[in-house]
Structure formats: C-alpha cells, structure tokens
Design a protein around this motif. Structure first.
Motif, mmCIF file in Angstrom:
data_model
loop_
_atom_site.group_PDB
_atom_site.id
_atom_site.type_symbol
_atom_site.label_atom_id
_atom_site.label_comp_id
_atom_site.label_asym_id
_atom_site.label_seq_id
_atom_site.Cartn_x
_atom_site.Cartn_y
_atom_site.Cartn_z
ATOM 1 N N ARG A 1 -32.146 -18.918 11.735
ATOM 2 C CA ARG A 1 -30.992 -18.784 12.620
ATOM 3 C C ARG A 1 -30.027 -17.714 12.132
ATOM 4 N NH1 ARG A 1 -29.477 -24.653 11.774
ATOM 5 N NH2 ARG A 1 -27.559 -24.291 12.914
ATOM 6 N N LEU A 2 -30.026 -17.500 10.820
ATOM 7 C CA LEU A 2 -29.060 -16.577 10.229
ATOM 8 C C LEU A 2 -29.453 -15.118 10.449
ATOM 9 C CD1 LEU A 2 -26.515 -16.427 8.478
ATOM 10 C CD2 LEU A 2 -27.948 -16.643 6.454
ATOM 11 N N VAL A 3 -30.743 -14.824 10.304
ATOM 12 C CA VAL A 3 -31.192 -13.434 10.390
ATOM 13 C C VAL A 3 -30.929 -12.817 11.776
ATOM 14 C CG1 VAL A 3 -33.196 -11.904 10.204
ATOM 15 C CG2 VAL A 3 -32.775 -13.627 8.443
ATOM 16 N N PRO A 4 -31.211 -13.536 12.879
ATOM 17 C CA PRO A 4 -30.871 -12.948 14.190
ATOM 18 C C PRO A 4 -29.378 -12.633 14.341
ATOM 19 C CG PRO A 4 -32.345 -14.823 14.466
ATOM 20 C CD PRO A 4 -31.948 -14.803 13.025
ATOM 21 N N VAL A 5 -28.536 -13.458 13.727
ATOM 22 C CA VAL A 5 -27.091 -13.191 13.777
ATOM 23 C C VAL A 5 -26.788 -11.895 13.024
ATOM 24 C CG1 VAL A 5 -24.793 -14.015 13.079
ATOM 25 C CG2 VAL A 5 -26.456 -15.633 13.999
ATOM 26 N N LEU A 6 -27.396 -11.751 11.850
ATOM 27 C CA LEU A 6 -27.157 -10.538 11.055
ATOM 28 C C LEU A 6 -27.730 -9.309 11.756
ATOM 29 C CD1 LEU A 6 -27.824 -11.970 7.484
ATOM 30 C CD2 LEU A 6 -25.612 -11.319 8.444
ATOM 31 N N LYS A 7 -28.797 -9.516 12.517
ATOM 32 C CA LYS A 7 -29.376 -8.397 13.270
ATOM 33 C C LYS A 7 -28.355 -7.853 14.272
ATOM 34 C CE LYS A 7 -33.088 -7.299 16.555
ATOM 35 N NZ LYS A 7 -33.607 -6.062 15.959
ATOM 36 N N LYS B 1 -38.604 -8.024 8.999
ATOM 37 C CA LYS B 1 -39.107 -7.207 10.115
ATOM 38 C C LYS B 1 -38.072 -7.118 11.235
ATOM 39 C CE LYS B 1 -43.272 -9.426 10.182
ATOM 40 N NZ LYS B 1 -43.297 -9.936 8.807
ATOM 41 N N LEU B 2 -37.377 -8.234 11.438
ATOM 42 C CA LEU B 2 -36.335 -8.276 12.474
ATOM 43 C C LEU B 2 -35.217 -7.267 12.210
ATOM 44 C CD1 LEU B 2 -35.214 -11.902 13.426
ATOM 45 C CD2 LEU B 2 -35.874 -10.079 14.966
ATOM 46 N N LEU B 3 -34.958 -7.033 10.917
ATOM 47 C CA LEU B 3 -33.795 -6.221 10.549
ATOM 48 C C LEU B 3 -34.142 -4.751 10.354
ATOM 49 C CD1 LEU B 3 -32.430 -8.682 7.848
ATOM 50 C CD2 LEU B 3 -31.579 -8.455 10.179
ATOM 51 N N LEU B 4 -35.424 -4.497 10.056
ATOM 52 C CA LEU B 4 -35.784 -3.134 9.654
ATOM 53 C C LEU B 4 -35.513 -2.081 10.722
ATOM 54 C CD1 LEU B 4 -38.979 -3.671 7.468
ATOM 55 C CD2 LEU B 4 -36.747 -2.861 6.726
ATOM 56 N N THR B 5 -35.761 -2.413 11.987
ATOM 57 C CA THR B 5 -35.508 -1.409 13.041
ATOM 58 C C THR B 5 -34.072 -0.912 12.994
ATOM 59 O OG1 THR B 5 -35.695 -3.398 14.373
ATOM 60 C CG2 THR B 5 -37.130 -1.559 14.981
ATOM 61 N N ASN B 6 -33.145 -1.867 12.871
ATOM 62 C CA ASN B 6 -31.730 -1.474 12.839
ATOM 63 C C ASN B 6 -31.399 -0.666 11.587
ATOM 64 O OD1 ASN B 6 -31.992 -4.267 14.258
ATOM 65 N ND2 ASN B 6 -30.218 -3.274 15.152
ATOM 66 N N LEU B 7 -32.020 -1.043 10.471
ATOM 67 C CA LEU B 7 -31.759 -0.318 9.221
ATOM 68 C C LEU B 7 -32.331 1.092 9.301
ATOM 69 C CD1 LEU B 7 -32.490 -3.120 6.590
ATOM 70 C CD2 LEU B 7 -30.257 -2.235 7.247
ATOM 71 N N LEU B 8 -33.540 1.205 9.834
ATOM 72 C CA LEU B 8 -34.184 2.523 9.885
ATOM 73 C C LEU B 8 -33.451 3.453 10.852
ATOM 74 C CD1 LEU B 8 -37.915 1.366 9.718
ATOM 75 C CD2 LEU B 8 -36.503 2.266 7.871
ATOM 76 N N LYS B 9 -32.876 2.860 11.905
ATOM 77 C CA LYS B 9 -32.121 3.666 12.857
ATOM 78 C C LYS B 9 -30.944 4.354 12.153
ATOM 79 C CE LYS B 9 -31.933 1.535 16.875
ATOM 80 N NZ LYS B 9 -31.382 0.541 17.834
ATOM 81 N N ARG B 10 -30.265 3.598 11.283
ATOM 82 C CA ARG B 10 -29.113 4.174 10.572
ATOM 83 C C ARG B 10 -29.550 5.106 9.449
ATOM 84 N NH1 ARG B 10 -23.623 2.390 12.341
ATOM 85 N NH2 ARG B 10 -24.186 0.851 13.884
ATOM 86 N N LEU B 11 -30.792 4.927 9.016
ATOM 87 C CA LEU B 11 -31.316 5.776 7.950
ATOM 88 C C LEU B 11 -31.380 7.229 8.428
ATOM 89 C CD1 LEU B 11 -32.286 5.335 5.074
ATOM 90 C CD2 LEU B 11 -34.582 4.968 5.935
ATOM 91 N N MET B 12 -31.513 7.406 9.751
ATOM 92 C CA MET B 12 -31.554 8.760 10.323
ATOM 93 C C MET B 12 -30.162 9.407 10.333
ATOM 94 S SD MET B 12 -34.659 8.773 10.941
ATOM 95 C CE MET B 12 -35.884 7.492 10.860
ATOM 96 N N ASP B 13 -29.147 8.567 10.142
ATOM 97 C CA ASP B 13 -27.771 9.056 10.203
ATOM 98 C C ASP B 13 -27.353 9.498 8.801
ATOM 99 O OD1 ASP B 13 -25.027 9.321 10.331
ATOM 100 O OD2 ASP B 13 -24.760 7.614 11.686
ATOM 101 N N LYS B 14 -27.011 10.781 8.679
ATOM 102 C CA LYS B 14 -26.652 11.315 7.345
ATOM 103 C C LYS B 14 -25.596 10.454 6.649
ATOM 104 C CE LYS B 14 -25.691 15.750 7.990
ATOM 105 N NZ LYS B 14 -26.305 16.193 9.269
ATOM 106 N N LYS B 15 -24.629 10.006 7.442
ATOM 107 C CA LYS B 15 -23.500 9.255 6.897
ATOM 108 C C LYS B 15 -23.972 7.983 6.180
ATOM 109 C CE LYS B 15 -20.963 7.689 10.189
ATOM 110 N NZ LYS B 15 -20.014 7.441 11.265
ATOM 111 N N TYR B 16 -25.097 7.419 6.666
ATOM 112 C CA TYR B 16 -25.540 6.129 6.139
ATOM 113 C C TYR B 16 -26.783 6.192 5.293
ATOM 114 C CZ TYR B 16 -22.124 3.177 8.142
ATOM 115 O OH TYR B 16 -20.943 2.551 8.370
ATOM 116 N N ARG B 17 -27.395 7.387 5.240
ATOM 117 C CA ARG B 17 -28.708 7.471 4.596
ATOM 118 C C ARG B 17 -28.693 6.853 3.197
ATOM 119 N NH1 ARG B 17 -30.703 13.051 5.419
ATOM 120 N NH2 ARG B 17 -31.012 12.286 7.537
ATOM 121 N N GLU B 18 -27.708 7.262 2.412
ATOM 122 C CA GLU B 18 -27.681 6.808 1.017
ATOM 123 C C GLU B 18 -27.459 5.303 0.920
ATOM 124 O OE1 GLU B 18 -25.365 7.871 -3.129
ATOM 125 O OE2 GLU B 18 -24.981 9.087 -1.359
#
Length: 207
Positions: free
Chosen positions: A133-139, A173-190
């Motif tokens: 229940r927690l992971v979907p909220v964090l997503k 797996k639920l969270l990775l899409t959102n993380l990878l999306k921000r990984l493309m953003d220079k501001k958040y890459r690091e």
C-alpha cells in the motif's frame, strides 16, 4: 473484614496499571461517535475549489500525533506520544500521502514524521507488511510535478529501503519509471543516480 477490603482494592490498583501499560497511542480515538453519523453535506462548489488533501484534513482533526515546534534556528517535531507506540498502519501511509503537500507545516511534518517513524525500534517488521500500500503512494509522490515534492519522495524511498532492505525489491519496478524519467533531467541526474545506488546497496542487486 478489613483484610478482604484491602485485598480487593489491591487487585483493582493492579488492574489499572496493567491497562495503562497496554494502552496504545491512537489520536483518532478522540473523535466522537456522532461524527461518524453525520455525513458532511455535499458542497456543490467543492468541485471548483481545491479539495483539502487527506493529509491536511487528518492533521486538522488531530489525527497526526506529531506537531511542528518552531525553533529559532531549526524546526523540530514534537510527538504527542513516543513514536514507537504509534501504529504504523495508518500513520506511515498518511505521512507518505503528506509528502505530496506543498504547504507549510504539512511539508515539514510529513517529511520529518516519515523519517522519525522509520527510526523507531522494530520499524522494519512494522513497515514491510505495508509496502503493497505504501509504494503506490510513494509512486504518486515521485510523479508529482513539483521538484521539492519529488525530492521528498526520493528521500523517503531511500529511507524506506534502508529499513526494509531486500523486501522493497519486488516493489521497485513500480517506482523505476518515475525515477528514470527524472534521470533524464540534468537537474536531478546526480540525486537520482545516488538514490539508485543506495537502493541497490540496501536491497542487493536491482535488476
């Protein structure tokens, strides 16, 4: 006959202390039963105004057992009862919901509360059953457009993984899409790269 009296009063006293010891802190119990009976009238204009979030509504009615204490330099949280006595279900979920808040003091209370609740003894056993229940909220926190909200979500996931370790792997797996999306953003890459390394370290290899 005075002996019998003394014994029975002694028994009563014993019972009372046992009851006090087993008392679990539940701030929700303050609400009157009548509150449940009165359905709130439906406000036709509600759809146009920003509805209060679940977190701010819970906070307003005293359902979050910690409060912000303004310090001259640092703010800190004050718990109404020791955080280890607070049931993780629903508080950990409510605090995770609160990470989406953009208004003070909710931003601080949810972020600090989530962190401090995960620091209590036995946090892992209490948090693991809540992961589905927690992971979907964090997503949803990670999917938020606000950069600060995303940052709080990222910190929360790293804190959670440090507590529950490999138990989080199935949910990543639920969270990775959102993380990878921000990984493309220079501001958040690091920041995201560091978070992913920590998740891998805490959980073993992330496929």
């Amino acid at each position: 006959g005075s002996n019998v009296l003394r014994m029975s009063s002694g028994i009563q006293i014993k019972k009372k202390t046992a009851a006090q010891k087993s008392k679990i802190c539940s701030p929700e119990s303050k609400s009157k039963p009548s509150d449940k009976l009165n359905p709130k009238t439906i406000d036709p204009f509600r759809a146009y105004s920003q509805p209060p979030s679940a977190f701010s509504a819970t906070y307003a009615r005293g359902g979050i057992p910690c409060r912000l204490v303004h310090g001259s330099v640092n703010h800190k949280l004050q718990w109404e009862c020791p955080p280890e006595t607070v049931p993780f279900d629903p508080l950990l979920l409510t605090l995770a919901e609160g990470l989406r808040e953009t208004k003070h003091p909710y931003t601080f209370v949810s972020k600090e509360g989530f962190k401090e609740l995960l620091l209590v003894e036995g946090a892992a056993e209490k948090a693991v059953p809540l992961l589905p229940r927690l992971v979907p909220v964090l997503k949803t926190v990670l999917a938020h457009a606000d950069d600060e909200v995303f940052g709080r979500g990222l910190d929360a996931i790293v804190q959670l993984s440090a507590v529950v370790g490999p138990s989080l792997n199935d949910h990543l797996k639920l969270l990775l899409t959102n993380l990878l999306k921000r990984l493309m953003d220079k501001k958040y890459r690091e920041k995201v790269t560091v978070a992913l390394q920590k998740l891998e370290h805490n959980g073993g290899k992330v496929s």
